[in-house]
Design a protein around this motif. Structure first.
Motif, short mmCIF file in Angstrom:
data_model
loop_
_atom_site.label_atom_id
_atom_site.label_comp_id
_atom_site.label_asym_id
_atom_site.label_seq_id
_atom_site.Cartn_x
_atom_site.Cartn_y
_atom_site.Cartn_z
N PRO A 69 0.83 -1.22 0.00
CA PRO A 69 0.00 0.00 0.00
C PRO A 69 0.86 1.26 0.00
N ARG A 70 0.44 2.24 -0.77
CA ARG A 70 1.12 3.53 -0.79
C ARG A 70 0.10 4.64 -0.57
N LEU A 71 0.44 5.53 0.36
CA LEU A 71 -0.41 6.67 0.68
C LEU A 71 0.26 7.94 0.18
N VAL A 72 -0.46 8.73 -0.61
CA VAL A 72 0.03 10.00 -1.14
C VAL A 72 -0.93 11.10 -0.68
N VAL A 73 -0.44 12.00 0.19
CA VAL A 73 -1.27 13.10 0.70
C VAL A 73 -0.50 14.40 0.47
N ALA A 119 -4.17 8.73 11.85
CA ALA A 119 -4.82 7.42 11.72
C ALA A 119 -4.37 6.70 10.45
N TYR A 120 -4.24 7.44 9.36
CA TYR A 120 -3.79 6.83 8.11
C TYR A 120 -2.33 6.39 8.22
N ILE A 121 -1.50 7.24 8.81
CA ILE A 121 -0.09 6.90 8.96
C ILE A 121 0.07 5.62 9.78
N GLU A 122 -0.67 5.53 10.89
CA GLU A 122 -0.59 4.34 11.74
C GLU A 122 -1.06 3.10 10.99
N ALA A 123 -2.13 3.24 10.20
CA ALA A 123 -2.66 2.09 9.45
C ALA A 123 -1.65 1.63 8.41
N TYR A 124 -1.05 2.56 7.70
CA TYR A 124 -0.08 2.18 6.67
C TYR A 124 1.18 1.59 7.27
N GLN A 125 1.59 2.09 8.42
CA GLN A 125 2.74 1.50 9.10
C GLN A 125 2.43 0.08 9.56
N LYS A 126 1.21 -0.13 10.01
CA LYS A 126 0.79 -1.45 10.50
C LYS A 126 0.87 -2.49 9.39
N TYR A 127 0.50 -2.10 8.17
CA TYR A 127 0.45 -3.06 7.07
C TYR A 127 1.65 -2.93 6.12
N GLY A 128 2.72 -2.33 6.62
CA GLY A 128 3.95 -2.28 5.84
C GLY A 128 3.87 -1.40 4.61
N GLU A 175 3.88 2.34 2.38
CA GLU A 175 4.79 3.46 2.17
C GLU A 175 3.98 4.75 2.14
N ILE A 176 4.55 5.82 2.72
CA ILE A 176 3.81 7.07 2.93
C ILE A 176 4.59 8.23 2.31
N PHE A 177 3.88 9.06 1.54
CA PHE A 177 4.48 10.24 0.92
C PHE A 177 3.58 11.43 1.25
N LEU A 178 4.15 12.40 1.96
CA LEU A 178 3.37 13.55 2.42
C LEU A 178 3.99 14.86 1.94
N GLY A 179 3.13 15.86 1.68
CA GLY A 179 3.60 17.20 1.36
C GLY A 179 4.48 17.23 0.12
N ASP A 180 5.62 17.89 0.24
CA ASP A 180 6.54 18.02 -0.89
C ASP A 180 7.04 16.66 -1.39
#
Length: 300
Positions: A208-212, A223-232, A234-239
Motif C-alpha cells: 500500500p502507498r499513501l500520497v497526501v 490514523a492513516y499513517i498508523e494504518a499504513y505503518q501497521k500493514y507495511g 509506504e507514505i508520501f506527504l507534502g513536498d
C-alpha cells in the motif's frame, strides 16, 4: 473507427436527443484536442484543427462554456486520427483535459450559488474541496499507474462524471491519493470504508502507498499513517508526495499535474489573483483571496 460504428453515427433512425448528445460529445472532443495543441505543440501544428476551435486565451482564462460552443468547418474523424497519431499518450491527455473541463464546469455551477457562499463559507468550501480532490486524485492516480505494469486481466476505469475514481491493480503497489487526509476516496462510502482500503490492499498482496499533498498534522492523518505503518505501507506527504508523483509521471502527464492539479483553483475566475511567492508556485498571496480558497487549498 469501424464501419459499423460509422453507420451507427449516421443512422437514419437516430433520435433527435441521441444526435444532440453525439454532436455535443464531438464538439467537446474537438475542444479537448485544441487544448492538447495549445499545451503541447507549436501553434497551429494540427493541420485538421479548425481555427474556430482554437483560442488565444489560456486554460484558466477560458470560460466553462467555451468547451460546448459550436465548432465550424471540422472533420471529427480526420482530426481524431491526426491527434492520435501525433500524441503517444493521446487517451491519457484526453482524460486529463476532460477532467479539467469537468472541474471548471462544476466550479462554475458552485460559484453560481452566490447566496449559499455568502451565508456559509463552509457550505461552499466543502463541495469545492470535493471537486479539487476528484481532479487531483483521478489525474495523479492515472500518472502513477503508468509507471507500473498492470496485472493481467485488470481493467482501468476512467470516469469524471461518476463517483468512480480511476482504479488500476498495480504490481506490487496500490495507491490512495488525497489532497488532504479528510478527503474520502471516490470509490468509498465514508471515512471508515476509506481507512479499510490499506487493509484490503495488503490482503490482496500489494504494497500500500499513501500520497497526501497537504501534510498538515491532524487526527485523521495520524490514523492513516498508523494504518499504513501497521500493514507495511509506504507514505508520501507534502513536498515528498509531489516529488513522488513527479518521478513517476511521464512528461505530458506531469505538465497537466503541475499546471492544474497543484493548484486547481487557479482555474477558477474568482481565485485567479492568487499570487505565487518566489519559491513556491502553490503559495497563496494575501491580496484578493476568497476566504473559501484559503480553507480549500490549505498547503497543497
Amino acid at each position: 473507427m469501424t464501419a459499423h460504428y460509422k453507420n451507427k453515427l449516421t443512422s437514419p433512425h437516430e433520435t433527435a436527443d441521441a444526435k444532440a448528445m453525439r454532436d455535443k460529445a464531438r464538439v467537446t472532443f474537438v475542444r479537448l484536442i485544441a487544448l492538447m495543441e495549445a499545451e503541447f505543440l507549436a501553434p497551429r501544428k494540427l493541420k485538421h484543427l479548425p481555427d474556430s476551435a482554437r483560442s488565444h486565451l489560456t486554460l484558466p482564462e477560458l470560460p466553462a462554456a467555451w468547451f460546448s460552443k459550436p465548432v465550424d468547418g471540422w472533420n471529427w474523424v480526420t482530426l481524431n486520427a491526426e491527434a492520435q497519431a501525433t500524441f503517444d499518450d493521446y487517451y491519457d491527455l484526453l482524460f486529463c483535459l476532460h477532467a479539467v473541463r469537468q472541474f471548471k464546469i462544476n466550479m462554475a455551477a458552485l460559484q453560481g450559488a452566490e447566496n449559499t457562499r455568502n451565508e456559509d463559507a463552509r457550505a461552499f468550501s466543502d463541495p469545492v474541496q470535493q471537486e479539487v480532490h476528484k481532479l487531483q486524485s483521478s489525474i495523479v492516480t492515472l500518472a502513477l499507474q503508468q509507471s507500473h505494469q498492470p496485472l493481467a486481466g485488470t481493467i482501468g476505469i476512467l470516469s469524471t462524471e461518476s463517483k468512480v475514481t480511476p482504479k488500476y491493480a498495480q504490481q506490487p503497489y496500490a495507491y490512495q491519493v488525497k489532497g488532504r487526509a479528510t478527503d474520502i476516496s471516490l470509490d468509498c462510502w465514508d471515512a471508515a470504508d476509506d481507512l479499510e482500503k490499506v487493509k484490503q490492499y495488503h490482503a490482496s498482496g500489494y504494497i500500500p502507498r499513501l500520497v497526501v499533498f497537504d501534510d498538515t498534522p491532524s487526527p485523521r492523518l495520524t490514523a492513516y499513517i498508523e494504518a499504513y505503518q501497521k500493514y507495511g505501507g509506504e507514505i508520501f506527504l507534502g513536498d515528498l508526495a509531489w516529488e513522488h508523483v513527479h518521478q513517476h509521471a511521464n512528461k505530458n502527464l506531469w505538465i497537466c499535474i503541475d499546471r492544474y492539479c497543484r493548484n486547481p483553483l487557479r482555474l477558477v475566475s474568482s481565485a485567479t489573483d492568487l499570487d505565487p511567492k518566489p519559491h513556491g508556485i502553490n503559495a497563496i498571496g494575501e491580496r484578493g483571496v476568497p476566504s473559501w480558497a484559503n480553507s480549500v487549498l490549505g498547503r497543497c
